[in-house]
Write a protein that holds these residues in place. Structure first.
Motif, PDB file in Angstrom:
ATOM      1  N   CYS A   1       1.187   1.290  -1.835  1.00 40.85           N
ATOM      2  CA  CYS A   1       0.000   1.691  -1.627  1.00 40.85           C
ATOM      3  C   CYS A   1      -0.361   1.093  -3.087  1.00 40.85           C
ATOM      4  CB  CYS A   1      -0.505   3.288  -1.951  1.00 40.85           C
ATOM      5  SG  CYS A   1       0.382   3.380   0.571  1.00 40.85           S
TER       6      CYS A   1
ATOM      7  N   CYS B   1      -1.150   6.468  -4.311  1.00 41.53           N
ATOM      8  CA  CYS B   1      -0.513   6.940  -3.309  1.00 41.53           C
ATOM      9  C   CYS B   1      -0.452   8.595  -2.791  1.00 41.53           C
ATOM     10  CB  CYS B   1       0.789   6.322  -3.253  1.00 41.53           C
ATOM     11  SG  CYS B   1       1.268   6.497  -1.319  1.00 41.53           S
ATOM     12  N   ASP B   2      -0.236   9.265  -2.090  1.00 39.60           N
ATOM     13  CA  ASP B   2      -0.572  11.288  -2.085  1.00 39.60           C
ATOM     14  C   ASP B   2      -0.048  11.481  -3.013  1.00 39.60           C
ATOM     15  OD1 ASP B   2      -1.310   9.718   0.168  1.00 39.60           O
ATOM     16  OD2 ASP B   2      -0.395  11.609   2.211  1.00 39.60           O
TER      17      ASP B   2
ATOM     18  N   GLU C   1       4.326   7.524  -0.427  1.00 38.93           N
ATOM     19  CA  GLU C   1       4.631   8.473   1.016  1.00 38.93           C
ATOM     20  C   GLU C   1       5.339   7.844   1.868  1.00 38.93           C
ATOM     21  OE1 GLU C   1       2.876  11.525   0.346  1.00 38.93           O
ATOM     22  OE2 GLU C   1       3.574  12.331   2.514  1.00 38.93           O
ATOM     23  N   THR C   2       4.755   7.176   2.226  1.00 41.11           N
ATOM     24  CA  THR C   2       6.101   6.393   3.417  1.00 41.11           C
ATOM     25  C   THR C   2       7.676   5.926   3.711  1.00 41.11           C
ATOM     26  OG1 THR C   2       5.562   4.148   2.784  1.00 41.11           O
ATOM     27  CG2 THR C   2       4.420   5.166   4.294  1.00 41.11           C
TER      28      THR C   2
ATOM     29  N   ALA D   1      -4.862  10.385   0.067  1.00 39.26           N
ATOM     30  CA  ALA D   1      -4.579   9.872  -0.749  1.00 39.26           C
ATOM     31  C   ALA D   1      -5.724   9.604  -0.903  1.00 39.26           C
ATOM     32  CB  ALA D   1      -4.377   7.993  -0.655  1.00 39.26           C
TER      33      ALA D   1
ATOM     34  N   HIS E   1      -4.439   1.982  -0.718  1.00 40.87           N
ATOM     35  CA  HIS E   1      -3.650   3.538  -0.285  1.00 40.87           C
ATOM     36  C   HIS E   1      -4.752   3.361   1.136  1.00 40.87           C
ATOM     37  CE1 HIS E   1      -7.239   5.462  -1.204  1.00 40.87           C
ATOM     38  NE2 HIS E   1      -7.410   5.849  -2.102  1.00 40.87           N
ATOM     39  N   CYS E   2      -4.007   4.283   1.662  1.00 40.48           N
ATOM     40  CA  CYS E   2      -4.355   4.438   3.408  1.00 40.48           C
ATOM     41  C   CYS E   2      -6.178   4.893   3.781  1.00 40.48           C
ATOM     42  CB  CYS E   2      -4.010   5.708   3.827  1.00 40.48           C
ATOM     43  SG  CYS E   2      -2.397   5.637   4.185  1.00 40.48           S
TER      44      CYS E   2
END
Ligand code: FES
Length: 571
Positions: free
Chosen positions: A51, A119-120, A83-84, A198, A191-192
Motif C-alpha cells: 500500500c 497502510c493502516d 497490514e496484510t 488507512a 492503500h485500501c
C-alpha cells in the motif's frame, strides 16, 4: 528573527566533531548546506507494505519542494508494518515503528520532518513519533487505490474479501471464481479504498491539522497527490522557520475535530485506539468517553463501504473531506489550527458536495448519531466499543447465551463443526486477542459465522472480543473489551451457556453471573499460557509493557514526550 536551527548543534563550529558531521554529509551538496533547514522525509515505502510502495515517488515530489524553499531533504526510511503481510499482527509493530522513528528523528541533525504513510499502522506510528520528538512535522497520506471491478461490480478492497469468502463458505460462490477475483482486488498503487483504517487515519491526520487541508483522500495515482507533496515540501521549510511544532497543533481542540470527523465519515474503530495513543504522547487528556460524548450528535454523511456503498475515489470526486466538514462546521472546534497556521474551519467555506449519493448533506444524513458507542458493565469494566453504523439494528439490544472460543485457533478449529451448539441468538465470545494475549491485538473480532448458520441465511450475530476489528469489516461486534482476558479481565471467566446482555442505547454489556459464581471460576488456562509466551525480543518487551486498549495500547514507557534534545555528542 529566525530561531537557531536544531541541526546547528551538529554542524556549527570549527572543531573536530562539527567537521565530522559536515564532511560525511556533503557528498556534492553546496557549501552552505549546513546552514539550511534539514528536512527528514520519514518514508514507510516498502515492497512488503504494498500500500505504501509508491511513496518513494511521493518523496521525490516532497524533495523538490524542500529544495525550492531552501531546505535540504534527507531520506529517512523507517519501520513499515504492512497490514496484510506481517505476523502475528501489524498492531504488534505499530509501537516499534513509532519508537524507532522517534529515536531516529531525535538522534539525527533534523529540523523538521515530512511523514509519508498510508497502510493502516503507518500514519499512527509516524504521528506518535513526531509528537514525542516535537519538531515541525507534516503528514502526506499516500492515498487510496482506484476501484477495481470483478464481473462488472466494484470491489471494496478488504471488505469484499470478507464478503466473498463468506459467500464461498455459504456455498453460494464457486471457490475458483473467488480465486479469480483476486487479481481484480488491487487495481492500482495506494492503500485500501474502503473507509477502512488507512483511509480513516489519513482523514484523521487532516482533521487533526497535520496535512495540507484538502489533501487526505487524494487517490494515490492522482497527479494532485504529487502536486500537494511538492507544496508540502515548501511548507515544512516554512514550519521550521516558524517553529510550528506538533504540541502547538495537536490540542484537545484538534482531537475534538478528529472525533467529529470520525463519526461523520463512518470511520474505522481502529481510530479510537490510535487517537488515544497519539494523545497520550502529547499529554492531551483524551478518554474513551470523549468519543461517545463528542461523536454522539454527529450525523453519518459518507456512504462508503464497509457500512455503505461507495469507495474512496468516489469520495474524492464527490468533494472529499472538506465537503463533509463544511456540513458539520458548527460541531467543529474553531480554535484548532492546521500546519498552515490557519484554523481548519477557515478552509470549509468553498467546499462543495458534488455527488450527494456519496456525501449526504446535513439535512438528509444517512444516519443520525453516528459516533462510536462506549459500553461498560460486568463484562467490560474498563470499557468496550461498538460501531452502531456497521451493526444490525435488531441486534443493538440483545440477550443471548455465550458460545466461547479461547483463541483464534480454537475458533477456526470448531466454527464449522456440525455439532457446535450455536444458533443465531447466541453470543459469540472470542478471547486471548488483546494487546498482551495475542500479542498485539489483531483484527479478529469480526469472527466468521458458523457455516451452518450462513447456509440458513444468517448474516450477523452479536460477537464480543478483546481484539480489534478490521476497519473494512462490519457486523454487530463489541470489541476492545478491557481489561483483556490475558490481563485478568472477566472475559477470561465466561463459559458456554452464560447469559450475556448487550444494550447499546444504555451503553451496557453485562455478563449475567453473580460475582460469587465468577469468583469461584478459574480463568481460561489457554489465555494464561499465551500470556507467558515469548521469552525474548520485541514480543517480550511488548507484552511486559503494553497498556490496555482504553488508553491506546501504547507501551507504558513510551507515553509522553522526550522532546528533541540530545545532551551528548557522539565522539
Ligand atoms: Fe494496507 Fe489495507 S492492507 S491499507
Amino acid at each position: 528573527m529566525t530561531a537557531r536551527l536544531r541541526s546547528s548543534g551538529w554542524y556549527d563550529g570549527r572543531g573536530r566533531n562539527a567537521y565530522i558531521h559536515r564532511a560525511w554529509m556533503r557528498r556534492g551538496l553546496p557549501d552552505d548546506f549546513a546552514g539550511r533547514p534539514q528536512i527528514a522525509i520519514a518514508n514507510t515505502a516498502s515492497d512488503l507494505t504494498p500500500c505504501n510502495a509508491h511513496l518513494t515517488e511521493v518523496a521525490q515530489a516532497v524533495k523538490n519542494g524542500v529544495y525550492e524553499a531552501g531546505g535540504i531533504p534527507l531520506d529517512l526510511p523507517v519501520v513499515s508494518p504492512g497490514e496484510t503481510q506481517v505476523r502475528p499482527t501489524a498492531m504488534l509493530w505499530r509501537n516499534l515503528a513509532a519508537m524507532a522513528t522517534e529515536e531516529m528523528l531525535r538522534a539525527n541533525p533534523i529540523d523538521g520532518v515530512v511523514l509519508l504513510g498510508g497502510c493502516d499502522k503507518t500514519i499512527p506510528a509516524l504521528l506518535m513519533a513526531a509528537a514525542s520528538v516535537d519538531i515541525p512535522a507534516v503528514v502526506v497520506p499516500g492515498g487510496p487505490m482506484l476501484t477495481g471491478h470483478f464481473q462488472g461490480e466494484p470491489l471494496g478492497c478488504g471488505t469484499d474479501v470478507w464478503r466473498l469468502s463468506e459467500e464461498v463458505r455459504a456455498g453460494r460462490l464457486d471457490p475458483e471464481e473467488f480465486r479469480r477475483s483476486e487479481s481484480a482486488m488491487i487495481r492500482s498503487k495506494g492503500h485500501c479504498n474502503t473507509m477502512g483504517t488507512a483511509s480513516t487515519m489519513a482523514l484523521m491526520a487532516e482533521a487533526l491539522g497535520m496535512t495540507l487541508p484538502g489533501l487526505a483522500g487524494t487517490p494515490a495515482p492522482d497527479a494532485r497527490l504529487l502536486q500537494a507533496s511538492h507544496e508540502t515540501g515548501r511548507l515544512i521549510v516554512d514550519l521550521v522557520t516558524q517553529q510550528r511544532c506538533p504540541t502547538g497543533l495537536l490540542t484537545k481542540a484538534s482531537f475534538h475535530n478528529a472525533i467529529v470527523t470520525l463519526a461523520a465519515v463512518g470511520g474505522s474503530t481502529n481510530a479510537v485506539v490510535h487517537l488515544l495513543a497519539i494523545a497520550g504522547r502529547l499529554g492531551v487528556e483524551l478518554t474513551l468517553e470523549d468519543f461517545d460524548r463528542i461523536g454522539a450528535a454527529v450525523p453519518l454523511l459518507v456512504n462508503l463501504l464497509p457500512a455503505g456503498k461507495f469507495l474512496m475515489d468516489d469520495f474524492y470526486r464527490a468533494g472529499g473531506l472538506l465537503a463533509v466538514l463544511r456540513e458539520v462546521k458548527d460541531l467543529l472546534d474553531p480554535n484548532a489550527v492546521t500546519v498552515t497556521g490557519r484554523p481548519l474551519v477557515e478552509y470549509l467555506d468553498d467546499a462543495q458536495i458534488w455527488d450527494p449519493t456519496v456525501i449526504a448533506p446535513r439535512i438528509a444524513p444517512l444516519q443520525n448519531n453516528a459516533g462510536i458507542a462506549v459500553l461498560r458493565g460486568s463484562l467490560a469494566p474498563g470499557g468496550a466499543i461498538i460501531k452502531p453504523a456497521a451493526a444490525s439494528p435488531h441486534l443493538l439490544r440483545h440477550r443471548g447465551r455465550a458460545v466461547v472460543f479461547s483463541s483464534i485457533e480454537d475458533l477456526h478449529h470448531r466454527i464449522d463443526h456440525p455439532d457446535l451448539d450455536i444458533d443465531e441468538s447466541s453470543v459469540m465470545v472470542l478471547r486471548g486477542c488483546g494487546p498482551k494475549g495475542y500479542p498485539g491485538m489483531p483484527e479478529v473480532a469480526n469472527m466468521p459465522l458458523p457455516r451452518k448458520l450462513l447456509a440458513r441465511g444468517v448474516r450477523d450475530m452479536v460477537r464480543i472480543c478483546d481484539g480489534r476489528m478490521s476497519g473494512t469489516a462490519y457486523g454487530t461486534v463489541v470489541l476492545h473489551v478491557t481489561p483483556e482476558s490475558a490481563a485478568g479481565g472477566p472475559l477470561a471467566l465466561v463459559r458456554d451457556g452464560d447469559w450475556i446482555a448487550l444494550d447499546v442505547a444504555s451503553r451496557t454489556i453485562e455478563l449475567e453471573a453473580s460475582s460469587v459464581e465468577l469468583g469461584a471460576r478459574e480463568a481460561d488456562v489457554t489465555t494464561a499460557a499465551a500470556y507467558a509466551g515469548p521469552h525474548r525480543g520485541w514480543e517480550r518487551l511488548y507484552i511486559d509493557h503494553v497498556l490496555q486498549a482504553d488508553t491506546g495500547a501504547d507501551l507504558d514507557f513510551l507515553v509522553g514526550s522526550t522532546g528533541s534534545e540530545v545532551a551528548r555528542e557522539s565522539h
